[in-house]
Design a protein around this motif. Structure first.
Motif, short mmCIF file in Angstrom:
data_model
loop_
_atom_site.label_atom_id
_atom_site.label_comp_id
_atom_site.label_asym_id
_atom_site.label_seq_id
_atom_site.Cartn_x
_atom_site.Cartn_y
_atom_site.Cartn_z
N LEU A 1 0.80 -1.22 0.00
CA LEU A 1 0.00 0.00 0.00
C LEU A 1 0.84 1.28 0.00
CD1 LEU A 1 -2.63 -1.08 2.69
CD2 LEU A 1 -2.80 -1.29 0.20
N ASN A 2 2.15 1.13 0.20
CA ASN A 2 3.06 2.27 0.33
C ASN A 2 2.63 3.23 1.43
OD1 ASN A 2 4.97 1.57 -1.62
ND2 ASN A 2 3.72 2.43 -3.27
N SER A 3 2.07 2.69 2.48
CA SER A 3 1.64 3.51 3.62
C SER A 3 1.65 2.62 4.86
CB SER A 3 0.22 4.04 3.37
OG SER A 3 -0.23 4.72 4.51
N SER A 4 2.72 2.73 5.63
CA SER A 4 2.84 1.91 6.84
C SER A 4 1.91 2.41 7.93
CB SER A 4 4.27 2.00 7.39
OG SER A 4 4.99 0.86 7.07
N PRO A 5 1.11 1.53 8.49
CA PRO A 5 0.27 1.96 9.62
C PRO A 5 1.16 2.29 10.83
CG PRO A 5 -0.15 -0.35 9.03
CD PRO A 5 0.91 0.16 8.12
N SER A 6 0.88 3.37 11.51
CA SER A 6 1.74 3.82 12.61
C SER A 6 1.53 3.04 13.90
CB SER A 6 1.51 5.31 12.86
OG SER A 6 0.16 5.54 13.18
N TRP A 7 0.40 2.38 14.05
CA TRP A 7 0.08 1.70 15.30
C TRP A 7 0.71 0.32 15.42
CZ3 TRP A 7 -2.26 -2.98 14.69
CH2 TRP A 7 -2.89 -3.21 13.47
N THR A 8 1.16 -0.26 14.33
CA THR A 8 1.60 -1.66 14.37
C THR A 8 2.87 -1.88 15.18
OG1 THR A 8 2.70 -1.36 12.24
CG2 THR A 8 0.47 -2.32 12.21
N GLU A 9 3.83 -0.97 15.10
CA GLU A 9 5.07 -1.18 15.85
C GLU A 9 4.87 -1.11 17.36
OE1 GLU A 9 9.63 0.45 16.27
OE2 GLU A 9 8.37 1.21 14.65
N PRO A 10 4.20 -0.09 17.91
CA PRO A 10 4.01 -0.09 19.36
C PRO A 10 3.14 -1.24 19.84
CG PRO A 10 2.99 1.87 18.39
CD PRO A 10 3.74 1.16 17.30
N VAL A 11 2.14 -1.61 19.08
CA VAL A 11 1.30 -2.74 19.46
C VAL A 11 2.12 -4.02 19.48
CG1 VAL A 11 -0.61 -4.21 18.67
CG2 VAL A 11 -0.92 -1.75 18.80
N SER A 12 2.95 -4.20 18.45
CA SER A 12 3.80 -5.40 18.39
C SER A 12 4.74 -5.47 19.58
CB SER A 12 4.60 -5.42 17.09
OG SER A 12 3.76 -5.58 15.99
N LEU A 13 5.33 -4.34 19.95
CA LEU A 13 6.26 -4.33 21.09
C LEU A 13 5.55 -4.64 22.41
CD1 LEU A 13 8.52 -1.31 20.13
CD2 LEU A 13 9.10 -3.74 20.08
N ILE A 14 4.36 -4.10 22.58
CA ILE A 14 3.59 -4.39 23.81
C ILE A 14 3.22 -5.86 23.85
CG2 ILE A 14 1.38 -3.98 24.97
CD1 ILE A 14 1.63 -1.04 23.96
N LEU A 15 2.73 -6.39 22.75
CA LEU A 15 2.36 -7.81 22.69
C LEU A 15 3.57 -8.71 22.92
CD1 LEU A 15 -0.17 -7.74 19.73
CD2 LEU A 15 -0.70 -8.15 22.15
N MET A 16 4.71 -8.29 22.39
CA MET A 16 5.93 -9.09 22.58
C MET A 16 6.27 -9.19 24.07
SD MET A 16 9.79 -8.63 21.06
CE MET A 16 9.16 -8.03 19.53
N GLY A 17 6.16 -8.09 24.79
CA GLY A 17 6.40 -8.13 26.24
C GLY A 17 5.48 -9.12 26.93
N TRP A 18 4.20 -9.09 26.55
CA TRP A 18 3.25 -10.01 27.19
C TRP A 18 3.58 -11.47 26.90
CZ3 TRP A 18 -0.04 -9.19 30.96
CH2 TRP A 18 -0.36 -7.88 31.27
N PHE A 19 3.84 -11.80 25.63
CA PHE A 19 4.07 -13.22 25.37
C PHE A 19 5.42 -13.69 25.90
CE2 PHE A 19 5.44 -12.01 20.94
CZ PHE A 19 6.66 -12.66 20.89
N ILE A 20 6.40 -12.81 25.96
CA ILE A 20 7.69 -13.21 26.51
C ILE A 20 7.58 -13.49 28.00
CG2 ILE A 20 10.00 -12.34 27.11
CD1 ILE A 20 10.06 -11.05 24.33
N PHE A 21 7.03 -12.55 28.76
CA PHE A 21 7.02 -12.70 30.21
C PHE A 21 6.01 -13.74 30.69
CE2 PHE A 21 8.87 -8.37 29.82
CZ PHE A 21 10.13 -8.72 30.28
N LEU A 22 4.86 -13.84 30.06
CA LEU A 22 3.91 -14.88 30.46
C LEU A 22 4.40 -16.26 30.03
CD1 LEU A 22 0.46 -13.17 29.77
CD2 LEU A 22 1.67 -13.44 31.95
N GLY A 23 4.99 -16.32 28.85
CA GLY A 23 5.57 -17.59 28.40
C GLY A 23 6.72 -18.03 29.28
N ALA A 24 7.54 -17.08 29.72
CA ALA A 24 8.65 -17.41 30.61
C ALA A 24 8.13 -17.95 31.94
CB ALA A 24 9.53 -16.18 30.85
N ALA A 25 7.07 -17.34 32.46
CA ALA A 25 6.50 -17.81 33.72
C ALA A 25 5.97 -19.24 33.57
CB ALA A 25 5.38 -16.87 34.18
N ALA A 26 5.27 -19.50 32.48
CA ALA A 26 4.77 -20.86 32.24
C ALA A 26 5.95 -21.82 32.09
CB ALA A 26 3.89 -20.90 31.00
N GLY A 27 7.02 -21.37 31.46
CA GLY A 27 8.21 -22.20 31.32
C GLY A 27 8.84 -22.55 32.65
#
Length: 180
Positions: free
Chosen positions: A44-70
């Motif tokens: 689309l030649n137009s990067s959505p601005s919300w995807t990077e911060p959302v991805s970083l927040i989600l990454m924190g959640w899956f890393i820390f919750l996954g680590a706890a389950a591990g």
């Protein structure tokens, strides 16, 4: 006492499973957001601005919750070579110290994560218009769960029971040392 520990283990198993599911959903959502960003940028030649911060927040959640389950499921990387070659009583002491270290680490994550979250409450994530705390709550929850699951392992060891997810041969050897 053992029946209470078994009930608690069942409850903690549900908590661990829930954390793992949330982590899995977060991973899929992060992948979808990143795919949308790539599609937006290159098609689309137009990067959505919300995807990077959302991805970083989600990454924190899956890393820390996954680590706890591990931690609970004993699927974290470990250096068990030394534990397997030392005498059984030394191995039990090493596992005991390891459990203590996990508890302290998880408590430290929770405490310092809470300080970080409190310090960023007044900040705002510009694109998402959310408080900055949103980025750090996953550290607090992950730390609490890591400490809780580490404490469960420690209590089970002190009660002469093997941790919930340990190979049968190792569990029998450890129980024999505690019961001798």
């Amino acid at each position: 006492m053992r029946s209470n520990l078994h009930r608690l283990a069942a409850l903690l198993h549900l908590l661990s499973t829930a954390a793992l599911w949330v982590a899995g959903v977060g991973l899929v959502a992060m992948t979808a957001a990143t795919a949308w960003q790539v599609f937006g940028r290159y098609v689309l030649n137009s990067s959505p601005s919300w995807t990077e911060p959302v991805s970083l927040i989600l990454m924190g959640w899956f890393i820390f919750l996954g680590a706890a389950a591990g931690v609970r499921e004993d699927t974290h990387l470990g250096f068990d070579v030394l534990v397997t070659v030392v005498p059984a009583k030394v191995a039990v002491a090493m596992r005991f110290l390891s459990d203590l270290a996990v508890i302290v680490f998880g408590a430290g994550m929770a405490y310092f994560g809470a300080l970080l979250a409190a310090g960023t409450w007044s900040a705002t994530i510009p694109v998402l218009r959310l408080p900055g705390t949103v980025e750090y709550v996953s550290i607090v929850l992950g730390g609490v769960l890591i400490a809780l699951f580490g404490l469960e392992k420690l209590v089970r060891r002190l009660a002469g029971m093997a941790p919930a997810h340990v190979p049968v041969d190792e569990a029998r050897a450890e129980e024999a040392v505690w019961n001798s």
